[in-house]
Design a protein around this motif. Sequence first.
Motif, PDB file in Angstrom:
ATOM      1  N   LYS A  87       0.822  -1.213   0.000  1.00 48.53           N
ATOM      2  CA  LYS A  87       0.000   0.000   0.000  1.00 48.53           C
ATOM      3  C   LYS A  87       0.853   1.259   0.000  1.00 48.53           C
ATOM      4  CE  LYS A  87      -4.079  -2.095   2.118  1.00 48.53           C
ATOM      5  NZ  LYS A  87      -5.105  -2.004   3.186  1.00 48.53           N
ATOM      6  N   GLU A  88       2.120   1.099  -0.308  1.00 50.34           N
ATOM      7  CA  GLU A  88       3.073   2.210  -0.408  1.00 50.34           C
ATOM      8  C   GLU A  88       3.237   2.951   0.910  1.00 50.34           C
ATOM      9  OE1 GLU A  88       2.484   4.714  -3.843  1.00 50.34           O
ATOM     10  OE2 GLU A  88       1.727   3.039  -5.019  1.00 50.34           O
ATOM     11  N   ARG A  89       3.218   2.192   2.005  1.00 51.40           N
ATOM     12  CA  ARG A  89       3.542   2.760   3.304  1.00 51.40           C
ATOM     13  C   ARG A  89       4.980   2.417   3.636  1.00 51.40           C
ATOM     14  NH1 ARG A  89      -1.974   0.568   6.098  1.00 51.40           N
ATOM     15  NH2 ARG A  89      -1.013  -1.360   5.304  1.00 51.40           N
ATOM     16  N   LEU A  90       5.771   3.437   3.855  1.00 50.59           N
ATOM     17  CA  LEU A  90       7.174   3.258   4.182  1.00 50.59           C
ATOM     18  C   LEU A  90       7.342   3.342   5.696  1.00 50.59           C
ATOM     19  CD1 LEU A  90      10.178   3.032   3.361  1.00 50.59           C
ATOM     20  CD2 LEU A  90      10.220   5.538   3.219  1.00 50.59           C
ATOM     21  N   PHE A  91       7.933   2.296   6.277  1.00 48.02           N
ATOM     22  CA  PHE A  91       8.178   2.244   7.714  1.00 48.02           C
ATOM     23  C   PHE A  91       9.694   2.351   7.936  1.00 48.02           C
ATOM     24  CE2 PHE A  91       4.419  -0.197   6.706  1.00 48.02           C
ATOM     25  CZ  PHE A  91       3.494   0.176   7.672  1.00 48.02           C
ATOM     26  N   VAL A  92      10.100   3.310   8.752  1.00 46.46           N
ATOM     27  CA  VAL A  92      11.513   3.503   9.064  1.00 46.46           C
ATOM     28  C   VAL A  92      11.684   3.382  10.571  1.00 46.46           C
ATOM     29  CG1 VAL A  92      13.502   5.037   8.909  1.00 46.46           C
ATOM     30  CG2 VAL A  92      11.764   5.057   7.094  1.00 46.46           C
ATOM     31  N   VAL A  93      12.437   2.378  10.999  1.00 42.38           N
ATOM     32  CA  VAL A  93      12.704   2.188  12.427  1.00 42.38           C
ATOM     33  C   VAL A  93      13.873   3.086  12.810  1.00 42.38           C
ATOM     34  CG1 VAL A  93      13.244   0.549  14.248  1.00 42.38           C
ATOM     35  CG2 VAL A  93      11.903  -0.192  12.266  1.00 42.38           C
ATOM     36  N   ASP A  94      13.609   4.047  13.685  1.00 39.24           N
ATOM     37  CA  ASP A  94      14.577   5.077  14.056  1.00 39.24           C
ATOM     38  C   ASP A  94      15.124   4.762  15.452  1.00 39.24           C
ATOM     39  OD1 ASP A  94      15.978   7.404  14.611  1.00 39.24           O
ATOM     40  OD2 ASP A  94      14.502   8.702  13.653  1.00 39.24           O
ATOM     41  N   VAL A  95      16.328   4.195  15.488  1.00 36.56           N
ATOM     42  CA  VAL A  95      16.946   3.841  16.764  1.00 36.56           C
ATOM     43  C   VAL A  95      17.249   5.092  17.573  1.00 36.56           C
ATOM     44  CG1 VAL A  95      18.870   2.618  17.854  1.00 36.56           C
ATOM     45  CG2 VAL A  95      17.967   1.811  15.666  1.00 36.56           C
ATOM     46  N   GLY A  96      17.660   6.167  16.891  1.00 34.87           N
ATOM     47  CA  GLY A  96      18.025   7.390  17.582  1.00 34.87           C
ATOM     48  C   GLY A  96      16.871   8.069  18.285  1.00 34.87           C
ATOM     49  N   ALA A  97      15.678   7.999  17.699  1.00 37.74           N
ATOM     50  CA  ALA A  97      14.504   8.641  18.288  1.00 37.74           C
ATOM     51  C   ALA A  97      13.609   7.656  19.029  1.00 37.74           C
ATOM     52  CB  ALA A  97      13.692   9.348  17.196  1.00 37.74           C
ATOM     53  N   SER A  98      13.920   6.372  18.940  1.00 42.47           N
ATOM     54  CA  SER A  98      13.127   5.296  19.574  1.00 42.47           C
ATOM     55  C   SER A  98      11.671   5.321  19.102  1.00 42.47           C
ATOM     56  CB  SER A  98      13.198   5.404  21.106  1.00 42.47           C
ATOM     57  OG  SER A  98      14.506   5.194  21.553  1.00 42.47           O
ATOM     58  N   VAL A  99      11.490   5.510  17.805  1.00 40.12           N
ATOM     59  CA  VAL A  99      10.157   5.513  17.202  1.00 40.12           C
ATOM     60  C   VAL A  99      10.225   4.814  15.848  1.00 40.12           C
ATOM     61  CG1 VAL A  99       9.435   7.667  18.329  1.00 40.12           C
ATOM     62  CG2 VAL A  99      10.489   7.739  16.043  1.00 40.12           C
ATOM     63  N   VAL A 100       9.050   4.585  15.278  1.00 38.54           N
ATOM     64  CA  VAL A 100       8.941   4.133  13.895  1.00 38.54           C
ATOM     65  C   VAL A 100       8.209   5.218  13.114  1.00 38.54           C
ATOM     66  CG1 VAL A 100       8.011   2.411  12.311  1.00 38.54           C
ATOM     67  CG2 VAL A 100       8.893   1.700  14.547  1.00 38.54           C
ATOM     68  N   HIS A 101       8.855   5.726  12.065  1.00 40.79           N
ATOM     69  CA  HIS A 101       8.214   6.689  11.180  1.00 40.79           C
ATOM     70  C   HIS A 101       7.361   5.931  10.174  1.00 40.79           C
ATOM     71  CE1 HIS A 101      11.030   9.958  12.419  1.00 40.79           C
ATOM     72  NE2 HIS A 101      11.891   8.951  12.533  1.00 40.79           N
ATOM     73  N   VAL A 102       6.112   6.324  10.035  1.00 42.78           N
ATOM     74  CA  VAL A 102       5.224   5.710   9.050  1.00 42.78           C
ATOM     75  C   VAL A 102       4.859   6.775   8.026  1.00 42.78           C
ATOM     76  CG1 VAL A 102       3.095   4.435   8.647  1.00 42.78           C
ATOM     77  CG2 VAL A 102       4.301   4.191  10.834  1.00 42.78           C
ATOM     78  N   MET A 103       5.273   6.571   6.779  1.00 43.34           N
ATOM     79  CA  MET A 103       5.030   7.522   5.701  1.00 43.34           C
ATOM     80  C   MET A 103       4.141   6.851   4.664  1.00 43.34           C
ATOM     81  SD  MET A 103       8.930   8.986   5.369  1.00 43.34           S
ATOM     82  CE  MET A 103       9.920   9.239   6.865  1.00 43.34           C
ATOM     83  N   ASP A 104       2.877   7.214   4.692  1.00 44.84           N
ATOM     84  CA  ASP A 104       1.902   6.663   3.751  1.00 44.84           C
ATOM     85  C   ASP A 104       1.969   7.485   2.478  1.00 44.84           C
ATOM     86  OD1 ASP A 104      -0.331   5.848   2.305  1.00 44.84           O
ATOM     87  OD2 ASP A 104      -1.555   5.540   4.092  1.00 44.84           O
TER      88      ASP A 104
END
Length: 347
Positions: A87-104
């Motif tokens: 569905k063209e959702r890009l998930f980026v696991v960010d170790v530095g920020a302790s979050v997952v960026h979800v870019m739809d």
Amino acid sequence: MKVICAVLACLYVTACASSSATGQRSASRELQWPPLPLEPRIEWVKDINDYRDAGISKGFWQRLADLVFGEDKTRIIKPYGVFCDEKERLFVVDVGASVVHVMDMRNKEYFLIGKEDKAVFRTPIAITEDEQENVYITDSSAGAIYRYSLIRKELSPFVPFKLGRPTGIAYNRRNKLIYVTDTAAHQVIAFGLDGMERMRIGVRGDLPGQFNYPTDLFVDAQGSLLVTDALNFRIQRFSPDGQLLDVFGRAGDSSGSFAKPKGVAVDSEGHIYVCDALFDAVQIFDGTGRVLLDFGSNGGQEGQFWMPSGIYIDGKDYIYVADTYNRRVQVFRYLKLGDAMVRGAKK
């Protein structure tokens, strides 16, 4: 009134500057491997530093609020795991920020996983997704795996016990299993979608089928599991039920060898891609482990890396590489034979 007008003017200038930067980027010189006159097989597409680079923009009133009250911390800090779904959702696991960026990228929406949830990540590493709109995230410091429902927007523990140091994770649609590397235990553990353990693969050692600090995982189109056996400096491939299929790789500093292998992925034609954090490059191998090509070099420019880590290849052969210390994800594309000629004819 003057303050509002000044803010509106700033918004207009910011929008124009953003548009100009995008135009400059698209007009920049093409990067491709191998270089001309050989037919290119890999081309650089873009880099993603935050949601704007993924084609997502905030609405007018949100941008106005950001200027007045300050913008949220949405820039990628230290990416490792990366995943892009159908569905063209890009998930980026960010170790530095302790979050997952979800870019739809299809619906032009952006949000974070882990920022305000009850179960806050300590050291998130990798991510995968099943067919039921659930993503699964490893947290190495917490020894945990989390499941996040994209429908209900809920984060919860996935397995009932603590692991040593979970790192890589991959879902196999053929047998509905989720594979996780427990790096500290030198094993790969398979779980059902109910969170219950189904099997374990490997023990510590350097023989085929054994591991020495395994890390990243990828499941290819045939359902085979590829494992980065990091301190044995090799890639091992297993059947869905854990039977060893083949092994390739060796320690070294020459082409085809590994110094610090990390992410592994496979394209639509079965070529195997391995990130090497010390080489600052991605090496490409055929199905037998013979090196075919590499791309990237040390640096911060387009097509260069500073410790590449996670990698994912989607169904359209777009290659997403977590360029960790450059604080971005770089996007490339695998070109099948003839693709470059067709692309050139359309220009």
